[in-house]
Design an enzyme around this catalytic site. Structure first.
Site, PDB file in Angstrom:
ATOM      1  N   ASN A  13      -4.933  14.289 -36.157  1.00 21.49           N
ATOM      2  CA  ASN A  13      -4.290  13.191 -36.693  1.00 21.49           C
ATOM      3  C   ASN A  13      -5.040  12.783 -38.042  1.00 21.49           C
ATOM      4  O   ASN A  13      -6.370  12.182 -37.647  1.00 21.49           O
ATOM      5  CB  ASN A  13      -4.361  11.955 -35.768  1.00 21.49           C
ATOM      6  CG  ASN A  13      -3.612  10.898 -36.022  1.00 21.49           C
ATOM      7  OD1 ASN A  13      -3.633   9.649 -35.377  1.00 21.49           O
ATOM      8  ND2 ASN A  13      -2.655  10.683 -37.011  1.00 21.49           N
ATOM      9  N   CYS A  77      -5.305   2.311 -34.215  1.00 22.24           N
ATOM     10  CA  CYS A  77      -5.159   3.663 -34.283  1.00 22.24           C
ATOM     11  C   CYS A  77      -6.497   3.994 -33.454  1.00 22.24           C
ATOM     12  O   CYS A  77      -7.384   4.081 -34.057  1.00 22.24           O
ATOM     13  CB  CYS A  77      -5.170   4.282 -35.417  1.00 22.24           C
ATOM     14  SG  CYS A  77      -4.855   6.057 -35.691  1.00 22.24           S
ATOM     15  N   GLY A  78      -6.246   4.847 -32.448  1.00 20.74           N
ATOM     16  CA  GLY A  78      -7.553   5.329 -31.609  1.00 20.74           C
ATOM     17  C   GLY A  78      -7.986   6.535 -32.182  1.00 20.74           C
ATOM     18  O   GLY A  78      -9.236   6.502 -32.238  1.00 20.74           O
ATOM     19  N   ASN A  79      -7.282   7.423 -32.816  1.00 20.97           N
ATOM     20  CA  ASN A  79      -7.977   8.658 -33.318  1.00 20.97           C
ATOM     21  C   ASN A  79      -8.578   8.001 -34.590  1.00 20.97           C
ATOM     22  O   ASN A  79      -9.724   8.455 -34.951  1.00 20.97           O
ATOM     23  CB  ASN A  79      -6.902   9.302 -33.715  1.00 20.97           C
ATOM     24  CG  ASN A  79      -6.137  10.318 -32.608  1.00 20.97           C
ATOM     25  OD1 ASN A  79      -6.853  10.444 -31.577  1.00 20.97           O
ATOM     26  ND2 ASN A  79      -4.852  10.624 -32.891  1.00 20.97           N
ATOM     27  N   CYS A 226      -1.658  10.835 -31.460  1.00 26.33           N
ATOM     28  CA  CYS A 226      -2.005   9.453 -31.555  1.00 26.33           C
ATOM     29  C   CYS A 226      -2.912   8.874 -30.727  1.00 26.33           C
ATOM     30  O   CYS A 226      -2.383   9.019 -29.301  1.00 26.33           O
ATOM     31  CB  CYS A 226      -0.400   8.665 -31.658  1.00 26.33           C
ATOM     32  SG  CYS A 226      -0.666   7.002 -31.733  1.00 26.33           S
TER      33      CYS A 226
END
Length: 323
Positions: A13, A77-79, A226
């Site tokens: 990502n 957004c974790g990534n 995601c």
């Protein structure tokens, strides 16, 4: 004007990172939106799922904002947080930092490598809410758990959760990417149900505390992975009794893999999720950008992180073999 950029990715990502903490580029949100739409276009010389803007914070060690490739700004957004976290900790010369996001200040820390010599960071994903009003989702009940949304599909049962960005999750025996794209696109056009859009994930249980997740990301479309969706999927599998809180869950995706651990806070009936995965640098360079003629920007690459990319290719190969 010249802008320094860093290309980075979490589970493939991918993001462009712009450091406004150390540099005053005189950007406002209109300019950030223009930058994002132009630089993230994959027909150009860079291309990405979004831009991470690193800024100073009065509440935490640093602040990060993410703009999706369509110019919209999600809650989190974790990534992206892992990638931003790596940059911030290296900038500050430490292994741990508190990062301000739109909804909460979140912990980011360097942790043991997830595979080989890959730079790995652990981030706390939250706050978590099952209240449909937090997504928002217009629905007759306060929560939606393993339930059909008739306007979206008469057959597929979803669970809704905000992490804090909105997600709906469904468990399936097999994942059809065309179906994910179709349902994801429809959900984000269905403003009568999802007025601010939603991330849609299809999840396959692989057994032995492993799942595979495919996501249609709001503002992006089908994505390799995601971070908050993988966290949400891990949480939902625990809620459904497939996996268990406080135990590592290996989450495989088209971009590789991460590990999640669901934390259950019984005293508050709440949850948080620890998301652990790569934060890989791809290349850095400078962009010569004129907001009067944005499409004519010039990118000059200065450094390529070949060893980091080579290491990540090994993880990808391993992840594919584990599906």
């Amino acid at each position: 004007m010249k802008i320094d950029v860093l290309k980075t990715h979490g589970s493939c990502n991918d993001f462009i990172l712009i450091d406004e903490y150390s540099n005053d580029y005189g950007l406002d949100d209109e300019k950030r939106t223009v930058l994002t739409k132009v630089l993230c276009d994959r027909k150009g010389s860079i291309g990405a799922d979004g831009i991470l803007f690193i800024q100073k914070s009065e509440k935490a060690d640093a602040k990060y904002r993410i703009f999706n490739s369509d110019g919209t700004e999600p809650e989190m957004c974790g990534n992206g947080l892992r990638c931003a976290g790596r940059y911030i900790t290296e900038l500050l010369g430490r292994d741990h930092a508190i990062v301000e996001t739109l909804k909460a200040n979140l912990d980011v820390q360097r942790t043991e490598n997830i595979y080989g010599d890959i730079q790995t960071f652990e981030v706390l994903i939250g706050p978590v809410s099952f209240d449909v009003h937090t997504l928002p989702l217009i629905h007759g009940q306060e929560t939606l758990e393993n339930t059909v949304i008739p306007e979206l599909s008469p057959e597929i049962a979803f669970t809704a959760v905000s992490m804090p960005n909105p997600h709906i999750i469904t468990l399936v025996d097999d994942i059809d990417q065309d179906q994910v794209a179709e349902i994801g696109k429809k959900a984000n056009e269905l403003k009568s149900v999802f007025p601010k859009g939603v991330n849609v994930s299809f999840v396959k249980d692989l057994g032995d505390s492993k799942i595979f997740v495919q996501t249609y990301e709001r503002g992006v479309g089908i994505t390799n992975s995601c971070g908050t969706a993988m966290s949400a999927a891990s949480l939902i599998t625990c809620r459904l009794g497939i996996n268990h809180p406080e135990k590592d869950i290996t989450v495989l995706n088209n971009g590789g893999m991460v590990r999640c651990k669901v934390n259950e806070r019984k005293e508050s009936s709440g949850y948080s999720v620890l998301l652990k995965g790569n934060a890989t640098y791809v290349f850095s360079g400078t962009v010569e950008f004129d907001f009067n003629s944005p499409e004519e920007f010039v990118f000059e690459q200065e450094e390529e992180f070949k060893q980091e990319e080579a290491s990540y290719r090994k993880l990808e190969t391993y992840a594919k073999s584990a599906v």
